[in-house]
Motif scaffolding. Structure first.
Motif, PDB file in Angstrom:
ATOM      1  N   ARG A  41      32.616  -4.577  29.834  1.00 39.95           N
ATOM      2  CA  ARG A  41      32.580  -4.641  31.299  1.00 39.95           C
ATOM      3  C   ARG A  41      33.394  -5.851  31.745  1.00 39.95           C
ATOM      4  O   ARG A  41      32.963  -6.989  31.540  1.00 39.95           O
ATOM      5  CB  ARG A  41      31.138  -4.788  31.785  1.00 39.95           C
ATOM      6  N   PRO A  42      34.548  -5.620  32.354  1.00 41.51           N
ATOM      7  CA  PRO A  42      35.369  -6.763  32.770  1.00 41.51           C
ATOM      8  C   PRO A  42      34.692  -7.586  33.861  1.00 41.51           C
ATOM      9  O   PRO A  42      33.975  -7.054  34.696  1.00 41.51           O
ATOM     10  CB  PRO A  42      36.653  -6.121  33.281  1.00 41.51           C
ATOM     11  N   ARG A  43      34.908  -8.898  33.796  1.00 43.28           N
ATOM     12  CA  ARG A  43      34.349  -9.796  34.804  1.00 43.28           C
ATOM     13  C   ARG A  43      35.218  -9.737  36.056  1.00 43.28           C
ATOM     14  O   ARG A  43      36.421  -9.516  35.979  1.00 43.28           O
ATOM     15  CB  ARG A  43      34.326 -11.236  34.278  1.00 43.28           C
ATOM     16  N   PRO A  44      34.644  -9.966  37.240  1.00 36.68           N
ATOM     17  CA  PRO A  44      35.452  -9.990  38.472  1.00 36.68           C
ATOM     18  C   PRO A  44      36.362 -11.220  38.506  1.00 36.68           C
ATOM     19  O   PRO A  44      36.195 -12.153  37.715  1.00 36.68           O
ATOM     20  CB  PRO A  44      34.408 -10.038  39.582  1.00 36.68           C
ATOM     21  N   ASP A  45      37.305 -11.219  39.434  1.00 38.18           N
ATOM     22  CA  ASP A  45      38.196 -12.356  39.601  1.00 38.18           C
ATOM     23  C   ASP A  45      37.427 -13.561  40.124  1.00 38.18           C
ATOM     24  O   ASP A  45      36.444 -13.426  40.847  1.00 38.18           O
ATOM     25  CB  ASP A  45      39.329 -12.017  40.567  1.00 38.18           C
ATOM     26  N   ILE A  46      37.919 -14.747  39.785  1.00 42.62           N
ATOM     27  CA  ILE A  46      37.271 -15.992  40.193  1.00 42.62           C
ATOM     28  C   ILE A  46      37.730 -16.384  41.590  1.00 42.62           C
ATOM     29  O   ILE A  46      38.919 -16.405  41.877  1.00 42.62           O
ATOM     30  CB  ILE A  46      37.589 -17.111  39.187  1.00 42.62           C
ATOM     31  N   ARG A  47      36.784 -16.690  42.458  1.00 42.78           N
ATOM     32  CA  ARG A  47      37.094 -17.188  43.800  1.00 42.78           C
ATOM     33  C   ARG A  47      37.248 -18.705  43.768  1.00 42.78           C
ATOM     34  O   ARG A  47      38.206 -19.252  44.285  1.00 42.78           O
ATOM     35  CB  ARG A  47      36.003 -16.821  44.791  1.00 42.78           C
ATOM     36  N   SER A  48      36.267 -19.399  43.165  1.00 42.55           N
ATOM     37  CA  SER A  48      36.334 -20.862  43.126  1.00 42.55           C
ATOM     38  C   SER A  48      35.593 -21.396  41.910  1.00 42.55           C
ATOM     39  O   SER A  48      34.710 -20.749  41.357  1.00 42.55           O
ATOM     40  CB  SER A  48      35.738 -21.460  44.397  1.00 42.55           C
ATOM     41  N   VAL A  49      35.996 -22.607  41.522  1.00 42.17           N
ATOM     42  CA  VAL A  49      35.385 -23.312  40.403  1.00 42.17           C
ATOM     43  C   VAL A  49      35.072 -24.721  40.875  1.00 42.17           C
ATOM     44  O   VAL A  49      35.929 -25.390  41.446  1.00 42.17           O
ATOM     45  CB  VAL A  49      36.352 -23.372  39.194  1.00 42.17           C
ATOM     46  N   ALA A  50      33.832 -25.174  40.652  1.00 41.50           N
ATOM     47  CA  ALA A  50      33.435 -26.527  41.047  1.00 41.50           C
ATOM     48  C   ALA A  50      32.558 -27.125  39.951  1.00 41.50           C
ATOM     49  O   ALA A  50      31.799 -26.408  39.287  1.00 41.50           O
ATOM     50  CB  ALA A  50      32.660 -26.490  42.360  1.00 41.50           C
ATOM     51  N   ARG A  51      32.677 -28.414  39.780  1.00 44.61           N
ATOM     52  CA  ARG A  51      31.825 -29.081  38.782  1.00 44.61           C
ATOM     53  C   ARG A  51      30.355 -28.930  39.152  1.00 44.61           C
ATOM     54  O   ARG A  51      29.978 -29.015  40.315  1.00 44.61           O
ATOM     55  CB  ARG A  51      32.155 -30.566  38.696  1.00 44.61           C
ATOM     56  N   SER A  52      29.544 -28.725  38.136  1.00 48.21           N
ATOM     57  CA  SER A  52      28.097 -28.673  38.346  1.00 48.21           C
ATOM     58  C   SER A  52      27.609 -30.078  38.680  1.00 48.21           C
ATOM     59  O   SER A  52      28.214 -31.065  38.252  1.00 48.21           O
ATOM     60  CB  SER A  52      27.389 -28.180  37.094  1.00 48.21           C
ATOM     61  N   PRO A  53      26.526 -30.191  39.430  1.00 45.14           N
ATOM     62  CA  PRO A  53      26.049 -31.523  39.815  1.00 45.14           C
ATOM     63  C   PRO A  53      25.507 -32.351  38.670  1.00 45.14           C
ATOM     64  O   PRO A  53      25.245 -33.526  38.842  1.00 45.14           O
ATOM     65  CB  PRO A  53      24.956 -31.222  40.847  1.00 45.14           C
TER      66      PRO A  53
END
Length: 80
Positions: free
Chosen positions: A61-73
């Motif tokens: 099952r392919p993963r969807p495209d990435i909208r955003s990436v942010a560091r975890s707190p």
């Protein structure tokens, strides 16, 4: 007697990923050594996209495209 094994410390940085379909993946690990250049956190998106391709191939099952990436707190994760 064999010499003791050396401990290799590898540190990771955790990222939260938002996908275009609204789903979220938390605490995705990226090696800290990949984030040392002038690009900041931009290499993290490329690494996570590669991880997603592998996950999609393994699960069928392919993963969807990435909208955003942010560091975890949280702080960086160190694995021994």
């Amino acid at each position: 007697m064999a010499p003791p094994r050396r401990r290799i410390e590898t540190s990771f940085v955790a990222f939260d990923v938002m996908y275009v379909d609204g789903t979220r993946s938390s605490n995705r690990r990226v090696p800290a050594t990949a984030l040392t250049g002038f690009d900041g956190d931009e290499p993290a998106k490329t690494i996570i996209e590669a991880q997603d391709r592998e996950i999609g191939l393994a699960s069928g099952r392919p993963r969807p495209d990435i909208r955003s990436v942010a560091r975890s707190p949280q702080k960086a994760v160190v694995k021994d």
